[in-house]
Scaffold this active site. Structure first.
Site, PDB file in Angstrom:
ATOM      1  N   GLU A 162       4.096   4.938   7.250  1.00 23.36           N
ATOM      2  CA  GLU A 162       4.613   5.760   6.159  1.00 23.36           C
ATOM      3  C   GLU A 162       4.014   7.153   6.257  1.00 23.36           C
ATOM      4  O   GLU A 162       2.835   7.315   6.582  1.00 23.36           O
ATOM      5  CB  GLU A 162       4.234   5.097   4.824  1.00 23.36           C
ATOM      6  N   LEU A 222     -11.628  -0.816  14.987  1.00 23.88           N
ATOM      7  CA  LEU A 222     -10.850  -1.756  14.174  1.00 23.88           C
ATOM      8  C   LEU A 222      -9.554  -1.119  13.680  1.00 23.88           C
ATOM      9  O   LEU A 222      -8.532  -1.798  13.537  1.00 23.88           O
ATOM     10  CB  LEU A 222     -11.685  -2.244  12.989  1.00 23.88           C
ATOM     11  N   GLY A 223      -9.581   0.182  13.410  1.00 25.97           N
ATOM     12  CA  GLY A 223      -8.373   0.860  12.974  1.00 25.97           C
ATOM     13  C   GLY A 223      -7.299   0.806  14.046  1.00 25.97           C
ATOM     14  O   GLY A 223      -6.126   0.543  13.762  1.00 25.97           O
ATOM     15  N   SER A 236      -2.764  10.755   6.251  1.00 25.66           N
ATOM     16  CA  SER A 236      -3.978  11.491   5.911  1.00 25.66           C
ATOM     17  C   SER A 236      -4.557  12.097   7.190  1.00 25.66           C
ATOM     18  O   SER A 236      -4.212  11.680   8.300  1.00 25.66           O
ATOM     19  CB  SER A 236      -5.006  10.545   5.289  1.00 25.66           C
ATOM     20  N   GLN A 247     -16.857   1.141  10.267  1.00 23.40           N
ATOM     21  CA  GLN A 247     -16.112   2.136  11.018  1.00 23.40           C
ATOM     22  C   GLN A 247     -16.743   2.381  12.384  1.00 23.40           C
ATOM     23  O   GLN A 247     -17.853   1.947  12.660  1.00 23.40           O
ATOM     24  CB  GLN A 247     -16.016   3.433  10.211  1.00 23.40           C
ATOM     25  N   ARG A 248     -15.965   3.026  13.281  1.00 22.57           N
ATOM     26  CA  ARG A 248     -16.373   3.318  14.654  1.00 22.57           C
ATOM     27  C   ARG A 248     -16.531   2.053  15.489  1.00 22.57           C
ATOM     28  O   ARG A 248     -17.347   1.992  16.405  1.00 22.57           O
ATOM     29  CB  ARG A 248     -17.671   4.144  14.682  1.00 22.57           C
ATOM     30  N   ILE A 300      -3.904   2.307   5.415  1.00 23.14           N
ATOM     31  CA  ILE A 300      -4.897   1.653   6.276  1.00 23.14           C
ATOM     32  C   ILE A 300      -6.271   2.213   5.963  1.00 23.14           C
ATOM     33  O   ILE A 300      -6.431   3.415   5.721  1.00 23.14           O
ATOM     34  CB  ILE A 300      -4.558   1.842   7.769  1.00 23.14           C
ATOM     35  N   LEU A 301      -7.253   1.337   5.918  1.00 23.56           N
ATOM     36  CA  LEU A 301      -8.638   1.762   5.711  1.00 23.56           C
ATOM     37  C   LEU A 301      -9.579   0.759   6.372  1.00 23.56           C
ATOM     38  O   LEU A 301      -9.440  -0.446   6.175  1.00 23.56           O
ATOM     39  CB  LEU A 301      -8.981   1.858   4.222  1.00 23.56           C
TER      40      LEU A 301
END
Length: 319
Positions: A220, A198-199, A224, A194-195, A187-188
């Site tokens: 998985e 959305l993640g 990270s 970002q912020r 996932i990225l």
């Protein structure tokens, strides 16, 4: 990104460098620093982009040798299309492509989630191989625990788009047939977007996919550092919500298997989350029962502004 085995940094390994080797990225209208290095954009001579090298005749290829002295920066700026992820090191070529890119006015794949501001599309790696390969190449510049290769055929990619600007803002990949029943491989969220939570939205969607398949699932491993932060944000929210506002609001004691079924999370991920929140009174070895400090959960909900409003609106699902 469709592979997770981290490669060792050593001479001859094709995939990872100890430090960023591309200084800057022009991603659409954004100028970005890279976070990690990747050799995969380049031919083995470490100076030529791979697609350019492939277009050279065999004689010219044979004349190019790998430099003996390793340069820290192999390329000052890489231009990447923020629609299709094709790339070049020539500004004029990039500008010409941006005007003509066939994905300027359309997106690939099938819509699987659509709300007022956002759309998630499912893109099949086997059907859209070049697009997903280029997406994986770009991703490696911002993830350090995934190695890149071109075997995208066995993966689906779920890409979140802004409905106004019609640009991809991030994605996750999912193995079509996962022996470990993982619901997410990589996932990225791209740096400009970002912020914006959305993640968390994509993680929530990955669990909705598992629910449709009647699976208790998860990502998985290993995650990270940034991935773990994102998952803990999601996991804590889900557990707080089910105990404070949901089906288990009257419970302080519950079996791990019941909780796992209720939230769709693996038991080891639940235990990790409860320990992280420090709300687990005790869990005896071999005992399926867990004992929850509800007052601490309520405080967590207050401190982190967790309400009854779900992360993802199920009414917008198209799966």
């Amino acid at each position: 990104m469709p592979v997770s085995n981290k490669l060792k940094v050593e001479e001859g390994v094709y995939g990872i460098t100890e430090s960023p080797n591309i200084e800057r990225i022009r991603f659409g209208e954004y100028e970005l620093n890279t976070w990690y290095g990747s050799t995969v954009y380049f031919a083995q001579d470490k100076t030529t982009l791979g697609y350019k090298y492939a277009n050279l005749d065999k004689e010219l290829q044979s004349r190019r040798k790998v430099p003996k002295v390793e340069k820290e920066i192999w390329l000052e700026k890489l231009f990447v299309c923020d629609n299709c992820f094709k790339y070049t090191d020539i500004k004029e070529t990039f500008q010409d492509h941006v005007l003509k890119c066939e994905l300027n006015s359309k997106q690939l794949g099938k819509i699987v989630y659509r709300e007022n501001n956002l759309t998630i599309r499912k893109v099949c790696g086997a059907k859209h191989k070049l697009f997903t390969q280029n997406l994986c190449l770009f991703t490696k510049l911002y993830l350090d625990n995934k190695s890149v290769f071109f075997g995208v055929e066995n993966f689906d990619f779920y890409i979140v788009y802004d409905n106004v600007i019609q640009k991809p803002m991030g994605f996750f990949s999912k193995e079509k047939l996962s022996l470990d029943r993982n619901n997410l491989a990589c996932i990225l969220i791209f740096p400009p977007y970002q912020r914006k939570h959305l993640g968390t939205l994509l993680i929530s969607f990955s669990y909705e996919l598992s629910k449709v398949e009647h699976l208790i699932s998860g990502p998985e491993k290993p995650l990270s550092p940034f991935g773990l932060i994102g998952y803990l944000r999601y996991w804590t929210t889900v557990i707080v919500r089910v105990f404070i506002y949901g089906q288990l609001r009257e419970f302080t004691t519950v079996s791990m298997s019941t909780l796992s079924t209720e939230v769709g999370m693996r038991q080891d991920d639940i235990e990790t989350t409860l320990k992280y929140m420090n709300v687990l009174v005790k869990k005896e070895d071999g005992d399926d029962k867990i004992y929850i400090k509800k007052d601490l959960l309520r405080q967590w909900a207050k401190d982190n502004n967790i309400t009854e409003i779900p992360i993802l609106e199920r009414k917008y699902l198209l799966i």
